[in-house]
Design a protein around this motif. Structure first.
Motif, short mmCIF file in Angstrom:
data_model
loop_
_atom_site.label_atom_id
_atom_site.label_comp_id
_atom_site.label_asym_id
_atom_site.label_seq_id
_atom_site.Cartn_x
_atom_site.Cartn_y
_atom_site.Cartn_z
N ALA A 32 -7.79 -4.51 -3.12
CA ALA A 32 -6.62 -5.29 -2.72
C ALA A 32 -5.96 -5.85 -3.97
CB ALA A 32 -7.04 -6.43 -1.79
N ARG A 33 -4.67 -5.60 -4.14
CA ARG A 33 -3.96 -6.03 -5.33
C ARG A 33 -2.72 -6.84 -4.97
NH1 ARG A 33 -4.37 -0.98 -9.64
NH2 ARG A 33 -6.64 -1.17 -9.97
N ASP A 34 -2.52 -7.91 -5.72
CA ASP A 34 -1.35 -8.76 -5.53
C ASP A 34 -0.19 -8.16 -6.31
OD1 ASP A 34 0.53 -10.70 -5.20
OD2 ASP A 34 -0.71 -12.36 -5.95
N GLU A 35 0.81 -7.67 -5.58
CA GLU A 35 1.96 -7.04 -6.21
C GLU A 35 3.24 -7.80 -5.91
OE1 GLU A 35 1.99 -2.89 -5.25
OE2 GLU A 35 -0.02 -2.55 -6.08
N GLY A 36 3.09 -9.12 -5.68
CA GLY A 36 4.24 -9.97 -5.49
C GLY A 36 4.77 -10.06 -4.08
N ALA A 39 1.52 -10.60 0.98
CA ALA A 39 0.07 -10.48 1.00
C ALA A 39 -0.34 -9.34 0.08
CB ALA A 39 -0.41 -10.19 2.44
N PRO A 40 -1.57 -9.34 -0.39
CA PRO A 40 -2.03 -8.23 -1.24
C PRO A 40 -1.93 -6.91 -0.49
CG PRO A 40 -3.57 -10.06 -1.30
CD PRO A 40 -2.61 -10.36 -0.20
N THR A 42 -3.51 -2.92 -0.32
CA THR A 42 -4.70 -2.16 -0.70
C THR A 42 -4.30 -0.85 -1.36
OG1 THR A 42 -5.97 -3.14 1.09
CG2 THR A 42 -6.83 -1.11 0.13
N LYS A 64 4.11 -3.43 4.46
CA LYS A 64 3.43 -4.30 3.50
C LYS A 64 2.31 -5.14 4.12
CE LYS A 64 5.88 -3.20 -0.11
NZ LYS A 64 5.27 -2.60 -1.31
N GLY A 66 -0.69 -4.23 3.94
CA GLY A 66 -1.83 -4.05 3.06
C GLY A 66 -2.76 -2.93 3.44
#
Length: 298
Positions: A32-36, A39-40, A42, A64, A66
């Motif tokens: 899971a990555r926070d890309e702005g 929510a994060p 995946t 979005k 995730g």
């Protein structure tokens, strides 16, 4: 994730004796990555394969939210004597992945030496992560011999929903599953503690295969599992109220594992039952409606 170690003698698929083996394996890692966004999301961050088992690319049909949809591709489309498939997937903390397949898998008749095939799946789900494992059905041809194992390893707070739909023989072609032997093993654990362990042997010559206390002559079976529901009792009640009312399926719970079983003679009915159960359970499990993978519609 532990790097996949190739199976010894992976190149011996061209042999025609009892040592025949053709190995294929895939190891996938999700994070899971926070890309702005809100929510994060995946991402599929690791993939390693050996032989004809791979994925093309991840899909995000749910936007979005995730969730990362991935299709497991095995170009041969089935298992023959000596085939050895290994599938590994790990979902990191807070991630959400859905794995499925593009078509039914086929388990072909064993060769003249009776060499077995093997398919081994290991799924690891980290804290607060979710994994949905929804392969299309498996069709076992008469004379098939092999072993399927499914291992699910959960950490505290992990959630999972998956199924296995198995059809024995090809009754439409008047080719019943009259010979051969299949062994299925399931092992589901939470923080290393076993929650559900099961082994079943499907052998037409064994009394269990036709006995009312066992298979009862049924040619199709399915098992659906779910872990992480906030209210298992309410989920079971919803399934009993909403799913078709007949005597070919039952649902129960044990040690935090919800289990739905089907035993009958219609693989389309079994598949439809599992899919409808998924539509009912997914909102209760993760708060999102079920989103049918596009590959199921092609």
């Amino acid at each position: 994730m532990t790097a996949y170690e190739p199976i010894p003698n992976a190149g011996s698929g061209h042999r025609f004796d009892t040592e025949r083996r053709w190995a294929a394996a895939i190891a996938l890692g999700f994070e899971a990555r926070d890309e702005g966004g809100a929510a994060p999301i995946t991402r599929l961050v690791r993939r390693r394969h050996v032989g004809p088992l791979r994925v093309q690319r991840p899909f995000y049909p749910e936007g979005k939210t995730g969730c990362c949809h991935v299709y497991l591709l095995h170009p041969p489309g089935g298992l023959v004597s000596g085939d050895e498939l290994r599938i590994e997937a790990e979902v990191g903390e807070g991630g959400h992945a859905l794995l499925t397949t593009p078509a039914a898998a086929k388990l072909y008749k064993a060769d003249s030496h009776g060499v077995a095939w093997g398919q081994h799946t290991r799924l690891q789900v980290a804290q607060d992560a979710t994994l949905e494992y929804l392969p299309q059905e498996t069709i076992a041809f008469d004379g098939s011999r092999g072993e399927q194992t499914t291992t699910v390893e959960l950490a505290t707070g992990a959630k999972t929903l998956g199924w296995e739909v198995l059809a024995l023989g090809r009754p439409a072609s008047d080719l019943p599953f009259a010979t051969g032997a299949l062994e299925q093993r399931f092992h589901l654990s939470l923080d290393g503690k076993p929650l559900w362990i099961e082994r079943q042997l499907l052998a037409p010559k064994h009394p269990r295969f036709t006995g009312a206390w066992g298979q009862g002559g049924a040619t199709v079976q399915a098992t659906l599992w779910a872990v992480g529901l906030d209210d298992e009792a309410a989920a079971i009640e919803a399934l009993r109220e909403e799913l078709p009312d007949h005597n070919r399926w039952a649902v129960t719970r044990r040690q935090g594992v919800l289990l739905l079983r089907y035993l009958g003679a219609d693989r389309n009915e079994a598949w439809a039952l599992c899919e409808q159960a998924w539509h009912l359970l997914r909102p209760r499990l993760i708060g999102l409606p079920a989103h049918t993978p596009r590959i199921w519609l092609t």
